[in-house]
Design a protein around this motif. Structure first.
Motif, PDB file in Angstrom:
ATOM      1  N   LEU A   1       0.645  -1.248   0.038  1.00 20.20           N
ATOM      2  CA  LEU A   1       0.124  -0.061  -0.079  1.00 20.20           C
ATOM      3  C   LEU A   1       1.010   1.260  -0.214  1.00 20.20           C
ATOM      4  N   ARG A   2       2.096   1.200   0.530  1.00 20.94           N
ATOM      5  CA  ARG A   2       2.981   2.419   0.138  1.00 20.94           C
ATOM      6  C   ARG A   2       2.889   3.295  -0.832  1.00 20.94           C
ATOM      7  N   PRO A   3       2.738   2.688  -2.106  1.00 21.30           N
ATOM      8  CA  PRO A   3       3.020   3.522  -3.268  1.00 21.30           C
ATOM      9  C   PRO A   3       1.700   4.159  -3.416  1.00 21.30           C
ATOM     10  N   ARG A   4       0.585   3.615  -2.972  1.00 20.93           N
ATOM     11  CA  ARG A   4      -0.625   4.057  -3.413  1.00 20.93           C
ATOM     12  C   ARG A   4      -1.307   5.167  -2.594  1.00 20.93           C
TER      13      ARG A   4
END
Length: 107
Positions: A28-31
């Motif tokens: 989920l970090r890039p989103r």
């Protein structure tokens, strides 16, 4: 027998939950867009929480104060870590400081 199954099931659920949390971070970090001040705050929060944990473990024993020997060992370890001593030296020096004080009768 039922108690063993409950225990095994509980461990399995906790393991799956831990894996899900650890897996969600990189996925989920890039989103998720965060502001720079949030990232700085989170980094500071981790340091503050670790410091609080060390302070609590060093100064208390149950509901009472730990005495002088244990905090002295923690201070010795902190100073050596700050001076970037090898980990083995840090642990042995802290243990020796606390043990030496206890040998002298300091609680």
């Amino acid at each position: 027998m039922t108690g063993h199954l409950v225990l095994i099931g509980s461990v399995g659920v906790l393991a799956a939950g831990t894996f899900a949390f650890r897996f969600a971070g990189p996925v989920l970090r890039p989103r998720i867009a965060t502001r720079p001040w949030v990232e700085r705050t989170m980094a500071s929060a981790a340091v503050v929480l670790l410091t609080a944990l060390v302070g609590t473990a060093a100064l208390t024993e149950g509901h009472d104060l730990a005495g002088v020997a244990r905090p002295t060992g923690v201070v010795v370890a902190g100073l050596l870590a700050w001076r970037k001593a090898p980990f083995v030296v840090i642990v042995l020096s802290a243990a020796a400081a606390a043990a030496g004080l206890r040998l002298l009768g300091v609680p």
